[in-house]
Design an enzyme around this catalytic site. Structure first.
Site, PDB file in Angstrom:
ATOM      1  CE1 TYR A  54     -26.473  27.232  13.464  1.00 55.85           C
ATOM      2  CE2 TYR A  54     -28.847  27.437  13.811  1.00 55.85           C
ATOM      3  CZ  TYR A  54     -27.595  27.073  14.274  1.00 55.85           C
ATOM      4  OH  TYR A  54     -27.448  26.549  15.534  1.00 55.85           O
ATOM      5  CG  ASN A  92     -14.732  24.875  15.234  1.00 49.72           C
ATOM      6  OD1 ASN A  92     -15.276  24.875  16.335  1.00 49.72           O
ATOM      7  ND2 ASN A  92     -13.488  25.228  15.056  1.00 49.72           N
ATOM      8  CG  HIS A 109     -20.873  19.471  17.273  1.00 44.74           C
ATOM      9  ND1 HIS A 109     -20.304  20.230  18.275  1.00 44.74           N
ATOM     10  CD2 HIS A 109     -21.074  18.245  17.814  1.00 44.74           C
ATOM     11  CE1 HIS A 109     -20.156  19.492  19.367  1.00 44.74           C
ATOM     12  NE2 HIS A 109     -20.608  18.286  19.106  1.00 44.74           N
ATOM     13  CB  CYS A 117     -34.081  17.114   2.750  1.00 36.78           C
ATOM     14  SG  CYS A 117     -35.826  16.825   2.389  1.00 36.78           S
ATOM     15  CB  CYS A 136     -35.890  20.073  -0.618  1.00 41.16           C
ATOM     16  SG  CYS A 136     -34.680  18.798  -0.503  1.00 41.16           S
ATOM     17  CB  SER A 178     -14.835  25.027  26.792  1.00 41.14           C
ATOM     18  OG  SER A 178     -15.965  24.344  26.261  1.00 41.14           O
ATOM     19  CG  ASN A 202      -7.976  26.227  25.603  1.00 42.44           C
ATOM     20  OD1 ASN A 202      -8.170  27.440  25.575  1.00 42.44           O
ATOM     21  ND2 ASN A 202      -8.965  25.352  25.626  1.00 42.44           N
TER      22      ASN A 202
HETATM   23  P1  NAD Z   1     -16.334  26.961  23.516  1.00 41.39           P
HETATM   24  O1  NAD Z   1     -16.828  28.259  23.034  1.00 41.39           O
HETATM   25  O2  NAD Z   1     -17.070  26.233  24.549  1.00 41.39           O
HETATM   26  O3  NAD Z   1     -14.842  27.166  24.106  1.00 41.39           O
HETATM   27  C1  NAD Z   1     -13.872  27.861  23.377  1.00 41.39           C
HETATM   28  C2  NAD Z   1     -12.501  27.433  23.883  1.00 41.39           C
HETATM   29  O4  NAD Z   1     -11.539  28.043  23.039  1.00 41.39           O
HETATM   30  C3  NAD Z   1     -12.192  27.888  25.306  1.00 41.39           C
HETATM   31  O5  NAD Z   1     -11.580  26.799  25.997  1.00 41.39           O
HETATM   32  C4  NAD Z   1     -11.179  29.042  25.116  1.00 41.39           C
HETATM   33  O6  NAD Z   1     -10.200  29.082  26.168  1.00 41.39           O
HETATM   34  C5  NAD Z   1     -10.512  28.622  23.826  1.00 41.39           C
HETATM   35  N1  NAD Z   1      -9.976  29.747  23.051  1.00 41.39           N
HETATM   36  C6  NAD Z   1     -10.520  30.987  22.862  1.00 41.39           C
HETATM   37  N2  NAD Z   1      -9.744  31.730  22.050  1.00 41.39           N
HETATM   38  C7  NAD Z   1      -8.685  30.931  21.694  1.00 41.39           C
HETATM   39  C8  NAD Z   1      -7.549  31.115  20.868  1.00 41.39           C
HETATM   40  N3  NAD Z   1      -7.305  32.268  20.226  1.00 41.39           N
HETATM   41  N4  NAD Z   1      -6.665  30.085  20.741  1.00 41.39           N
HETATM   42  C9  NAD Z   1      -6.866  28.909  21.386  1.00 41.39           C
HETATM   43  N5  NAD Z   1      -7.927  28.680  22.196  1.00 41.39           N
HETATM   44  C10 NAD Z   1      -8.829  29.679  22.336  1.00 41.39           C
HETATM   45  O7  NAD Z   1     -16.106  26.049  22.249  1.00 41.39           O
HETATM   46  P2  NAD Z   1     -16.275  24.494  22.015  1.00 41.39           P
HETATM   47  O8  NAD Z   1     -15.592  23.756  23.108  1.00 41.39           O
HETATM   48  O9  NAD Z   1     -15.890  24.278  20.611  1.00 41.39           O
HETATM   49  O10 NAD Z   1     -17.846  24.164  22.167  1.00 41.39           O
HETATM   50  C11 NAD Z   1     -18.839  25.000  21.682  1.00 41.39           C
HETATM   51  C12 NAD Z   1     -19.754  24.531  20.568  1.00 41.39           C
HETATM   52  O11 NAD Z   1     -19.997  25.730  19.832  1.00 41.39           O
HETATM   53  C13 NAD Z   1     -19.244  23.599  19.518  1.00 41.39           C
HETATM   54  O12 NAD Z   1     -20.067  22.501  19.521  1.00 41.39           O
HETATM   55  C14 NAD Z   1     -19.441  24.285  18.158  1.00 41.39           C
HETATM   56  O13 NAD Z   1     -20.326  23.554  17.331  1.00 41.39           O
HETATM   57  C15 NAD Z   1     -20.121  25.580  18.454  1.00 41.39           C
HETATM   58  N6  NAD Z   1     -19.464  26.768  17.851  1.00 41.39           N
HETATM   59  C16 NAD Z   1     -18.758  26.666  16.687  1.00 41.39           C
HETATM   60  C17 NAD Z   1     -18.098  27.778  16.168  1.00 41.39           C
HETATM   61  C18 NAD Z   1     -17.338  27.614  14.867  1.00 41.39           C
HETATM   62  O14 NAD Z   1     -17.736  26.831  14.018  1.00 41.39           O
HETATM   63  N7  NAD Z   1     -16.228  28.335  14.666  1.00 41.39           N
HETATM   64  C19 NAD Z   1     -18.125  28.987  16.856  1.00 41.39           C
HETATM   65  C20 NAD Z   1     -18.863  29.067  18.051  1.00 41.39           C
HETATM   66  C21 NAD Z   1     -19.528  27.950  18.539  1.00 41.39           C
END
Ligand code: NAD
Length: 237
Positions: A54, A92, A109, A117, A136, A178, A202
């Site tokens: 992280y 995100n 999330h 903490c 902390c 997704s 998407n």
């Molecule tokens: P996921 O990775 O499961 O799915 C990504 C989705 O985005 C897919 O459906 C794909 O088709 C679509 N996609 C890919 N490129 C794209 C684009 N250029 N334009 C539009 N759509 C596009 O992601 P999720 O459903 O958000 O679930 C995953 C978990 O991962 C979340 O809970 C999140 O907390 C975490 N995560 C967050 C980040 C971030 O903060 N940016 C990055 C990776 C994972």
């Protein structure tokens, strides 16, 4: 009358901003198995790895190429339009919606720029590395801070507020997600039960695309501005 738009965003909206999604990487997150870096069990097993992971994700937010794209920006512009109340529920953990100018953003999330903490349950804004040795600011003890991320098996944040937002919405939109991570994946079912208009944006239709009334296919930087422009045009007509 103002239209209430509730927008669920996922990793896909940030993909063109240089932040990788899960699914693009065969279920790995930046080359790590989800169970190692995104579960309480993984953290208990190897805290050093999880802190490092992280810290790297947080540092990535400062990379030159990691900036909001037109998808984030057009949602911020929509929020400025006086015909709409816009609420973003994001899965995100990055800060790209805020950097684009969006004001109403719920990070269900968690957030990279926050530390939790475990002694006091207090959250602190944090834009630097931290680990087990970090003291902390709320209780001056070390060993309590953890990344403020909702890991798999933990309860997402703002669930009551999200339910109310969807109940009051005229339009539910899912962007770049997704539809495989619950409970967020189930929000569209709830919206459908309430008879709310639903739209998916998407790169390719998701597994639960059949639940959406409208679909915009394409990269977020192109498809989201197209959707926002259509929404405003329809409102004006
Ligand atoms: P996921 O990775 O499961 O799915 C990504 C989705 O985005 C897919 O459906 C794909 O088709 C679509 N996609 C890919 N490129 C794209 C684009 N250029 N334009 C539009 N759509 C596009 O992601 P999720 O459903 O958000 O679930 C995953 C978990 O991962 C979340 O809970 C999140 O907390 C975490 N995560 C967050 C980040 C971030 O903060 N940016 C990055 C990776 C994972």
């Amino acid at each position: 009358m103002k239209e209430n738009i509730v927008i669920l965003t996922g990793a896909g909206i940030s993909a063109e901003s240089g932040i990788k999604t899960f699914r693009d990487s065969n279920g790995l997150w930046e080359n790590h198995a989800i169970e190692d870096v995104a579960t309480p069990e993984g953290f208990a097993r190897n805290p050093a790895l999880v802190y490092r992971f992280y810290n790297a994700r947080r540092a990535q937010l400062h990379e030159e190429n990691v900036v909001p794209n037109l998808g984030h920006k057009s949602l911020a512009q929509l929020e400025q339009h006086d015909g709409f109340n816009v609420a973003i529920i994001t899965q995100n953990v990055d800060n790209l919606h805020e950097r684009a100018g969006s004001k109403k953003v719920l990070h269900m999330h968690g957030e990279l720029l926050s530390a939790l903490c475990r002694y006091s349950n207090q959250r602190t804004y944090y834009d630097a590395d931290f680990d087990e040795s970090t003291e902390c600011s709320c209780c001056q003890r070390s060993g309590g801070l953890r990344p403020d991320i909702v890991w798999f098996g933990e309860i997402p944040m703002y669930m009551d507020e999200i339910q109310t937002l969807i109940e009051q919405a005229n339009h539910f939109v899912a962007i770049g997600t997704s539809g495989q991570v619950y409970p967020a994946a189930g929000f569209v079912n709830f919206a459908k039960q309430l008879g709310i208009t639903t739209t998916e944006i998407n790169l390719e239709p998701s597994d639960n695309n059949y639940l959406f009334d409208h679909t915009y296919v394409g990269p977020a930087s192109e498809a989201v501005p197209r959707f926002v422009s259509d929404l405003i045009t329809n409102k004006n007509n």
